[in-house]
Design a protein around this motif. Structure first.
Motif, PDB file in Angstrom:
ATOM      1  N   GLY A  77       1.888  15.018  -8.620  1.00  0.00           N
ATOM      2  CA  GLY A  77       3.285  15.456  -8.555  1.00  0.00           C
ATOM      3  C   GLY A  77       4.226  14.284  -8.729  1.00  0.00           C
ATOM      4  N   ARG A  78       3.890  13.169  -8.079  1.00  0.00           N
ATOM      5  CA  ARG A  78       4.745  11.998  -8.161  1.00  0.00           C
ATOM      6  C   ARG A  78       4.677  11.365  -9.539  1.00  0.00           C
ATOM      7  N   SER A  79       3.486  11.397 -10.124  1.00  0.00           N
ATOM      8  CA  SER A  79       3.342  10.811 -11.460  1.00  0.00           C
ATOM      9  C   SER A  79       4.230  11.521 -12.464  1.00  0.00           C
ATOM     10  N   ILE A  80       4.360  12.831 -12.270  1.00  0.00           N
ATOM     11  CA  ILE A  80       5.195  13.585 -13.206  1.00  0.00           C
ATOM     12  C   ILE A  80       6.671  13.313 -12.931  1.00  0.00           C
ATOM     13  N   ALA A  81       7.017  13.263 -11.638  1.00  0.00           N
ATOM     14  CA  ALA A  81       8.415  13.008 -11.284  1.00  0.00           C
ATOM     15  C   ALA A  81       8.862  11.618 -11.743  1.00  0.00           C
ATOM     16  N   THR A  82       7.967  10.626 -11.664  1.00  0.00           N
ATOM     17  CA  THR A  82       8.351   9.257 -12.018  1.00  0.00           C
ATOM     18  C   THR A  82       7.721   8.843 -13.343  1.00  0.00           C
ATOM     19  N   ARG A  83       7.627   9.797 -14.287  1.00  0.00           N
ATOM     20  CA  ARG A  83       7.007   9.522 -15.589  1.00  0.00           C
ATOM     21  C   ARG A  83       7.763   8.396 -16.317  1.00  0.00           C
ATOM     22  N   VAL A  84       7.074   7.756 -17.269  1.00  0.00           N
ATOM     23  CA  VAL A  84       7.701   6.642 -17.982  1.00  0.00           C
ATOM     24  C   VAL A  84       7.721   6.925 -19.486  1.00  0.00           C
ATOM     25  N   PRO A  85       8.715   6.368 -20.189  1.00  0.00           N
ATOM     26  CA  PRO A  85       8.747   6.548 -21.647  1.00  0.00           C
ATOM     27  C   PRO A  85       7.469   5.979 -22.259  1.00  0.00           C
ATOM     28  N   TYR A  86       6.912   6.700 -23.233  1.00  0.00           N
ATOM     29  CA  TYR A  86       5.623   6.292 -23.784  1.00  0.00           C
ATOM     30  C   TYR A  86       5.676   4.906 -24.404  1.00  0.00           C
ATOM     31  N   GLU A  87       6.789   4.613 -25.073  1.00  0.00           N
ATOM     32  CA  GLU A  87       6.896   3.326 -25.763  1.00  0.00           C
ATOM     33  C   GLU A  87       6.629   2.146 -24.846  1.00  0.00           C
ATOM     34  N   SER A  88       7.118   2.259 -23.581  1.00  0.00           N
ATOM     35  CA  SER A  88       6.968   1.131 -22.664  1.00  0.00           C
ATOM     36  C   SER A  88       5.517   0.979 -22.210  1.00  0.00           C
ATOM     37  N   ALA A 103      -5.202   6.792 -11.963  1.00  0.00           N
ATOM     38  CA  ALA A 103      -6.036   5.617 -12.173  1.00  0.00           C
ATOM     39  C   ALA A 103      -6.594   5.622 -13.591  1.00  0.00           C
ATOM     40  N   PHE A 104      -6.913   4.419 -14.120  1.00  0.00           N
ATOM     41  CA  PHE A 104      -7.509   4.346 -15.446  1.00  0.00           C
ATOM     42  C   PHE A 104      -8.882   4.988 -15.444  1.00  0.00           C
ATOM     43  N   GLY A 105      -9.173   5.731 -16.509  1.00  0.00           N
ATOM     44  CA  GLY A 105     -10.450   6.423 -16.586  1.00  0.00           C
ATOM     45  C   GLY A 105     -10.509   7.639 -15.697  1.00  0.00           C
ATOM     46  N   GLY A 106      -9.365   7.972 -15.085  1.00  0.00           N
ATOM     47  CA  GLY A 106      -9.355   9.109 -14.162  1.00  0.00           C
ATOM     48  C   GLY A 106      -9.066  10.414 -14.893  1.00  0.00           C
ATOM     49  N   GLU A 107      -9.764  11.465 -14.516  1.00  0.00           N
ATOM     50  CA  GLU A 107      -9.510  12.768 -15.117  1.00  0.00           C
ATOM     51  C   GLU A 107      -8.394  13.448 -14.349  1.00  0.00           C
ATOM     52  N   LEU A 108      -7.482  14.034 -15.105  1.00  0.00           N
ATOM     53  CA  LEU A 108      -6.288  14.620 -14.497  1.00  0.00           C
ATOM     54  C   LEU A 108      -6.623  15.677 -13.448  1.00  0.00           C
ATOM     55  N   GLU A 109      -7.626  16.507 -13.757  1.00  0.00           N
ATOM     56  CA  GLU A 109      -7.898  17.643 -12.857  1.00  0.00           C
ATOM     57  C   GLU A 109      -8.416  17.197 -11.495  1.00  0.00           C
ATOM     58  N   TYR A 110      -8.901  15.945 -11.395  1.00  0.00           N
ATOM     59  CA  TYR A 110      -9.441  15.497 -10.115  1.00  0.00           C
ATOM     60  C   TYR A 110      -8.414  14.716  -9.287  1.00  0.00           C
ATOM     61  N   VAL A 111      -7.245  14.494  -9.870  1.00  0.00           N
ATOM     62  CA  VAL A 111      -6.219  13.733  -9.151  1.00  0.00           C
ATOM     63  C   VAL A 111      -5.613  14.614  -8.056  1.00  0.00           C
ATOM     64  N   SER A 158       0.836  -1.211   0.000  1.00  0.00           N
ATOM     65  CA  SER A 158       0.000   0.000   0.000  1.00  0.00           C
ATOM     66  C   SER A 158       0.864   1.252   0.000  1.00  0.00           C
ATOM     67  N   ALA A 159       0.331   2.315  -0.609  1.00  0.00           N
ATOM     68  CA  ALA A 159       1.065   3.585  -0.688  1.00  0.00           C
ATOM     69  C   ALA A 159       0.834   4.409   0.571  1.00  0.00           C
ATOM     70  N   THR A 160       1.089   3.806   1.733  1.00  0.00           N
ATOM     71  CA  THR A 160       0.974   4.527   3.001  1.00  0.00           C
ATOM     72  C   THR A 160       2.363   4.658   3.598  1.00  0.00           C
ATOM     73  N   MET A 161       2.452   5.416   4.697  1.00  0.00           N
ATOM     74  CA  MET A 161       3.751   5.566   5.335  1.00  0.00           C
ATOM     75  C   MET A 161       4.274   4.202   5.800  1.00  0.00           C
ATOM     76  N   GLU A 162       3.383   3.363   6.345  1.00  0.00           N
ATOM     77  CA  GLU A 162       3.801   2.050   6.830  1.00  0.00           C
ATOM     78  C   GLU A 162       4.269   1.176   5.667  1.00  0.00           C
ATOM     79  N   GLY A 163       3.522   1.261   4.549  1.00  0.00           N
ATOM     80  CA  GLY A 163       3.904   0.498   3.364  1.00  0.00           C
ATOM     81  C   GLY A 163       5.279   0.907   2.870  1.00  0.00           C
ATOM     82  N   ASP A 164       5.512   2.223   2.826  1.00  0.00           N
ATOM     83  CA  ASP A 164       6.800   2.730   2.356  1.00  0.00           C
ATOM     84  C   ASP A 164       7.947   2.289   3.259  1.00  0.00           C
ATOM     85  N   THR A 165       7.694   2.348   4.575  1.00  0.00           N
ATOM     86  CA  THR A 165       8.720   1.912   5.530  1.00  0.00           C
ATOM     87  C   THR A 165       9.073   0.447   5.270  1.00  0.00           C
ATOM     88  N   THR A 166       8.040  -0.370   5.083  1.00  0.00           N
ATOM     89  CA  THR A 166       8.265  -1.801   4.865  1.00  0.00           C
ATOM     90  C   THR A 166       9.031  -2.038   3.564  1.00  0.00           C
TER      91      THR A 166
END
Lengths: 205, 371
Positions: free
Chosen positions: A190-201, A176-184, A145-153
């Motif tokens: 912020g993290r999605s942009i920092a850890t963006r992935v090459p489109y090809e993959s 998330a799939f089907g998710g609108e950007l403005e509601y994220v 899970s993307a919680t503090m405890e999950g990250d620690t583990t």
């Protein structure tokens, strides 16, 4: 609540111990059982008793199982060099439902949280290290899970495995799939942009 | 920005009230226990979603009733904003802006900045360092909505680290790599909070000194410094050095949760060597500096609430203070006092119009046009 029968009361008390069940719901469930044929109720209580006494935890991945080693670990078609690390059986079921994963699992049984009295030794981390040391595993996927405890583990397991010859990856986090950007929410975006992935993959097979 | 209308229902000792306020100086006068301060607290509720005096929301409900409601109409950026807060016993607090409920109360805080000066503030000088950290944390979080999230995260990591230290000593099992993870997390968030506090104090300090000199007429020399172990050493090194001690004491002995402010008068600790009047002047200067800081950061004037301000101050300081807050730098002001005559005399002397409200037993409120 006043009961006309002690037997009724004790049955209601037992049901009310279950998570999410209050005394009114408990009474409804008990009265329902009372209306069923006796054989059906016996089947119900038998299945509870045999669940508790018969269940095994797979000695390889610690998933709940009927045998000493679970069906996923014994399946011949599965890729035993790929291990997905999850918190509990619910996560195994969720990932299995995706039909996207052909590797095996390792169930930790929780996440590190000293405040709740759960330390690394309470989780199945030592057996994970042994499994990796045995050599067959090429990659572990940390799916917590993307919680503090999950990250620690995740960070803790990473520290334990980083000197072993195994690739360590973590599931992607982001929109998330089907998710609108403005509601994220801002952190996810912020993290999605920092850890963006090459489109090809992302052009999935 | 100012509050134009305030209405209360079952709030503390006030069964029902509706008052129209002046955009400049408002005074609430009445006997002890009449409910003057409760009115200020109601305004505080509207601005910051909570009481200034009592953290227990349900205790704001008038005895014998089931709920309270506070409503205010603000003028903000030339627009009317209706804020309402209501609480029913055993239910969640409802907080609405223009009839729309907030998803997060944190979104509201900072929209209507407010500074309260009250006799209870002495706890900032007299009590432990926690009060002083809370003082600066409240100010910073009103202008930086990320700050509070960071602080909450820090406290969570800290609680986990402390539990871990306790478990290490109870079970004798010591796992250095787990402690290191918590150290890393603590350093990352702690360093960021430290940076913000330090930067804040660099602006806040000079503003405080300016106000203090004005109130006291430069008669006294006061000192205000930020005191943090991180000023002398980086956090990671600090944690490493105190690791032994932390394990022995089973808690984290170094970090921004131990930060403090040092208050001095003529080079001596204010708590022990300051007179009551000097302490009060010091606190007022602190609060006025908070006002100036908020004004500077927000670009508009916060509300200023002065509870029982004339107590313990000599006439000279009182007049100076009133002159100052009635000047152009300040916006809407609320003052409580037991004596209507005193309020009228003070504001007559400095020639500033004041709207006086007579408060009696909470409910009955009469008011005069500005004189």
């Amino acid at each position: 609540m006043n009961f006309s029968s002690r037997l009724l009361e004790s049955a209601v008390d037992e049901f009310a111990r279950l998570p999410g069940v209050g005394r009114k719901t408990a009474l409804r469930l008990v009265l329902h059982l009372l209306n069923r044929p006796e054989a059906e109720v016996e089947r119900f209580s038998l299945s509870m008793t045999s669940l508790r006494s018969g269940i095994r935890f797979c000695k390889v991945c610690h998933n709940i199982s009927d045998q000493l080693v679970c069906g996923i670990c014994t399946a011949t078609r599965r890729d035993r060099s790929l291990v997905c690390i999850v918190e509990d059986i619910r996560d195994v079921m969720a990932i299995e439902n995706t039909n996207q994963y052909q590797g095996v699992y390792h169930v930790l049984g929780g996440v590190i949280s000293p405040m709740d009295g759960i330390g690394p030794s309470d989780l199945n981390i030592a057996t994970l290290v042994e499994r990796v040391q045995a050599g067959e595993i090429k990659e572990v996927i940390l799916a917590l899970s993307a919680t503090m405890e999950g990250d620690t583990t995740i960070f803790y397991i990473y520290k334990k495995l980083k000197d072993l010859p195994v690739r360590i990856s973590a599931i992607a986090r982001g929109i998330a799939f089907g998710g609108e950007l403005e509601y994220v929410d801002e952190i996810t975006l912020g993290r999605s942009i920092a850890t963006r992935v090459p489109y090809e993959s992302t052009l999935m097979k | 920005m100012y509050l134009r209308k305030l209405s209360l229902l079952n709030f503390k000792n006030c069964a029902e009230a509706e008052i129209t306020l002046s955009p400049t100086v408002n005074a609430f006068t009445g006997d002890n226990g009449a409910g003057k301060t409760n009115l200020l607290d109601a305004i505080h509720y509207l601005a910051l979603c909570k009481s200034y005096f009592n953290p227990v929301d349900t205790q704001q409900i008038m005895q014998g009733t089931e709920f309270f409601m506070v409503q205010g109409i603000f003028e903000r950026a030339e627009k009317e904003e209706q804020i309402s807060c209501s609480l029913k016993k055993n239910q969640k607090k409802q907080f609405k802006r223009n009839k729309k409920e907030y998803e997060r109360l944190a979104d509201h805080i900072g929209l209507f900045p407010l500074v309260m000066i009250s006799p209870y503030d002495t706890s900032i000088i007299m009590e432990g360092s926690e009060e002083r950290r809370r003082f600066i944390d409240t100010i910073i979080s009103q202008t930086d909505n990320r700050y509070l999230d960071g602080l909450i995260l820090y406290n969570k990591v800290l609680a986990n680290r402390n539990s871990l230290l306790k478990q290490i000593s109870e079970t004798g099992r010591y796992d250095p790599s787990l402690l290191e993870i918590y150290d890393d997390q603590l350093v990352e968030t702690g360093q960021r909070i430290f940076g913000k506090r330090k930067k804040f104090m660099e602006t806040f300090g000079p503003v405080f000194r300016k106000h203090y000199e004005y109130i006291t007429g430069k008669a006294e020399d006061a000192g205000l410094t930020y005191d943090s172990a991180l000023l002398h050493e980086d956090f990671a090194g600090l944690l490493k050095r105190s690791a032994e001690r932390d394990r022995a004491l089973e808690r984290t002995t170094a970090g921004i949760h131990r930060d403090d402010l040092t208050f001095l008068i003529h080079g001596m600790p204010m708590k022990k060597f300051g007179s009551q009047g000097q302490q009060k002047s010091f606190l007022i200067a602190l609060k006025l500096a908070q006002y100036s800081y908020l004004l500077d950061q927000k670009g508009f004037k916060p509300l200023l609430l002065l509870d029982d301000i004339f107590d313990k101050l000599d006439d000279k300081r009182t007049r100076k203070l009133m002159q100052m807050v009635s000047a152009d730098d300040f916006g809407q002001i609320f003052i409580t006092d037991t004596s209507r005559q005193r309020i009228e005399r003070i504001f007559d002397e400095i020639n500033v119009p004041v709207t006086v409200f007579d408060i009696a037993a909470g409910s009955c409120i009469s008011h005069d046009e500005p004189r």
